[in-house]
Design a protein around this motif. Sequence first.
Motif, PDB file in Angstrom:
ATOM      1  N   MET A 139       0.840  -1.170   0.079  1.00 49.02           N
ATOM      2  CA  MET A 139      -0.214  -0.013  -0.034  1.00 49.02           C
ATOM      3  C   MET A 139       0.887   1.191   0.029  1.00 49.02           C
ATOM      4  N   SER A 140       2.184   1.056  -0.190  1.00 52.83           N
ATOM      5  CA  SER A 140       2.981   2.209  -0.092  1.00 52.83           C
ATOM      6  C   SER A 140       2.567   3.424  -1.077  1.00 52.83           C
ATOM      7  N   GLY A 141       2.063   3.101  -2.335  1.00 55.12           N
ATOM      8  CA  GLY A 141       1.648   3.959  -3.218  1.00 55.12           C
ATOM      9  C   GLY A 141       0.601   4.718  -2.838  1.00 55.12           C
ATOM     10  N   ASN A 142      -0.182   4.796  -1.558  1.00 57.40           N
ATOM     11  CA  ASN A 142      -1.177   5.434  -1.329  1.00 57.40           C
ATOM     12  C   ASN A 142      -1.020   6.074   0.039  1.00 57.40           C
ATOM     13  N   VAL A 143       0.350   6.343   0.076  1.00 59.91           N
ATOM     14  CA  VAL A 143       0.715   7.177   1.386  1.00 59.91           C
ATOM     15  C   VAL A 143       1.540   8.258   0.901  1.00 59.91           C
ATOM     16  N   HIS A 144       1.192   9.527   1.591  1.00 54.36           N
ATOM     17  CA  HIS A 144       1.940  10.675   1.361  1.00 54.36           C
ATOM     18  C   HIS A 144       2.451  11.022   2.841  1.00 54.36           C
ATOM     19  N   ASP A 145       3.836  10.944   3.228  1.00 56.57           N
ATOM     20  CA  ASP A 145       4.514  11.249   4.437  1.00 56.57           C
ATOM     21  C   ASP A 145       5.390  12.334   4.062  1.00 56.57           C
ATOM     22  N   ILE A 146       5.038  13.566   5.136  1.00 57.70           N
ATOM     23  CA  ILE A 146       6.154  14.798   5.184  1.00 57.70           C
ATOM     24  C   ILE A 146       6.357  14.960   6.164  1.00 57.70           C
ATOM     25  N   SER A 147       6.396  13.859   7.155  1.00 59.30           N
ATOM     26  CA  SER A 147       6.766  13.861   8.684  1.00 59.30           C
ATOM     27  C   SER A 147       8.261  14.455   8.592  1.00 59.30           C
ATOM     28  N   ALA A 148       8.926  14.217   7.749  1.00 53.00           N
ATOM     29  CA  ALA A 148      10.385  14.678   7.880  1.00 53.00           C
ATOM     30  C   ALA A 148      10.770  15.956   7.613  1.00 53.00           C
ATOM     31  N   ASP A 149       9.715  16.620   6.956  1.00 50.70           N
ATOM     32  CA  ASP A 149       9.835  18.279   6.832  1.00 50.70           C
ATOM     33  C   ASP A 149       9.164  18.797   8.204  1.00 50.70           C
ATOM     34  N   ALA A 150      10.568  19.709   8.874  1.00 46.88           N
ATOM     35  CA  ALA A 150      10.425  20.296  10.069  1.00 46.88           C
ATOM     36  C   ALA A 150       9.311  21.311  10.042  1.00 46.88           C
ATOM     37  N   THR A 151       8.761  22.026   8.774  1.00 45.92           N
ATOM     38  CA  THR A 151       7.992  22.905   9.122  1.00 45.92           C
ATOM     39  C   THR A 151       6.468  22.684   9.927  1.00 45.92           C
ATOM     40  N   THR A 152       6.276  23.598  10.760  1.00 41.60           N
ATOM     41  CA  THR A 152       5.027  23.294  11.404  1.00 41.60           C
ATOM     42  C   THR A 152       4.149  24.804  11.316  1.00 41.60           C
ATOM     43  N   PRO A 153       2.927  24.334  11.049  1.00 39.88           N
ATOM     44  CA  PRO A 153       2.411  23.041  10.786  1.00 39.88           C
ATOM     45  C   PRO A 153       2.586  22.784   9.267  1.00 39.88           C
ATOM     46  N   ASN A 154       2.606  21.544   8.682  1.00 39.65           N
ATOM     47  CA  ASN A 154       2.865  21.280   7.273  1.00 39.65           C
ATOM     48  C   ASN A 154       1.516  20.847   6.523  1.00 39.65           C
ATOM     49  N   PHE A 155       0.517  20.566   7.332  1.00 39.74           N
ATOM     50  CA  PHE A 155      -0.767  20.213   6.774  1.00 39.74           C
ATOM     51  C   PHE A 155      -1.305  21.759   6.331  1.00 39.74           C
ATOM     52  N   VAL A 156      -1.154  21.841   5.271  1.00 40.36           N
ATOM     53  CA  VAL A 156      -1.735  23.085   4.514  1.00 40.36           C
ATOM     54  C   VAL A 156      -2.516  22.632   3.065  1.00 40.36           C
ATOM     55  N   GLY A 157      -2.954  23.619   2.465  1.00 39.97           N
ATOM     56  CA  GLY A 157      -3.536  23.552   1.266  1.00 39.97           C
ATOM     57  C   GLY A 157      -2.794  22.619   0.495  1.00 39.97           C
ATOM     58  N   GLU A 158      -1.430  23.067   0.134  1.00 43.86           N
ATOM     59  CA  GLU A 158      -0.729  22.527  -1.125  1.00 43.86           C
ATOM     60  C   GLU A 158      -0.190  20.948  -0.590  1.00 43.86           C
ATOM     61  N   THR A 159      -0.015  20.526   0.652  1.00 46.50           N
ATOM     62  CA  THR A 159       0.409  19.376   0.819  1.00 46.50           C
ATOM     63  C   THR A 159      -0.824  18.274   0.783  1.00 46.50           C
ATOM     64  N   PHE A 160      -1.817  19.085   1.352  1.00 40.24           N
ATOM     65  CA  PHE A 160      -3.311  18.229   1.416  1.00 40.24           C
ATOM     66  C   PHE A 160      -3.527  17.811  -0.303  1.00 40.24           C
TER      67      PHE A 160
END
Length: 314
Positions: A139-160
Amino acid sequence: MTRIADVIVPQVFNPYVIERTAQLSAFVQAGIAERDPAFDALARSGGKLLNMPFWKDLTGDDEVLSDTTPLTPDKITAAQDVAALLARGRAWKANDLAKALSGDDPMGAIGDLVAAYWARQQQRVALSALGGVFASASMSGNVHDISADATTPNFVGETFIDASYKLGDAESKLTAIAVHSATYASLRKQNLIEFQMDSNNTQIPFYMGKRVIVDDSMPVSAGNYTTYIFGSGAFALGNGAAPVPTETDRDSLQGDDILINRNHFIMHPRGVAFTNTSVAGATPSNTELATAGNWNRVYENKNIRIVKFVHKIA
């Protein structure tokens, strides 16, 4: 004194609990879990593993028509999704239901309590299954992991949007998201949540046109939060038939009335087959549902209407 046996009529109580559970289920109301008579029939068909065959998509290039060379027939191939039947039960003593027994409609009050319980349990089943599904390498193709990005918050419109387009041109099938309350609070602080009123004048939150479900059972690890993005019908929900769904009993020596409720059902992430590789009992526990080795993707990635989005919040 009113006793449970005096107010519980199984023939009325059982269908009431099934319908009320669906009404109280956020996954059902958001369209994530699809109820269908075909899934009910599947859950009642017998067996611990329930086969859900499907046709694979057609492939290959078309051919130029000719008056001398015939077309070359290709095969239409079938594959199989597999769901696990879940057999669960719970018993309560009358002391736990004393308040309900004092109501004007004691059977309805008890039914609401039982239905709300099963709605919560089914949602926990779904999240446990997702833990195992996305631990599977398939199921790796259905995962979007940006946890390595230190920016907080990084759940924003573009990343969603990036996460949603893990499904490519099937992104439009995504209709709802499930978030931790801390993620929801972060989105509200960014003024990104909109509200719509339902027919009962209850506010329903939406994010980018997708209905929002808030559940503190959503995974959190080392400051990284998981959000699931769903399409309609991502889960198949079918109600089975326990041989004795509801019973009442009485411990006369203790003075306790007892209500026993059993529930057979499927809550299956469509397109990811349950392999039953590591199951100790007759049917899987939530821990076994969360085990990677018990799942294997059988649909194409973009036909599985679930994306896992791992991110940070402020």
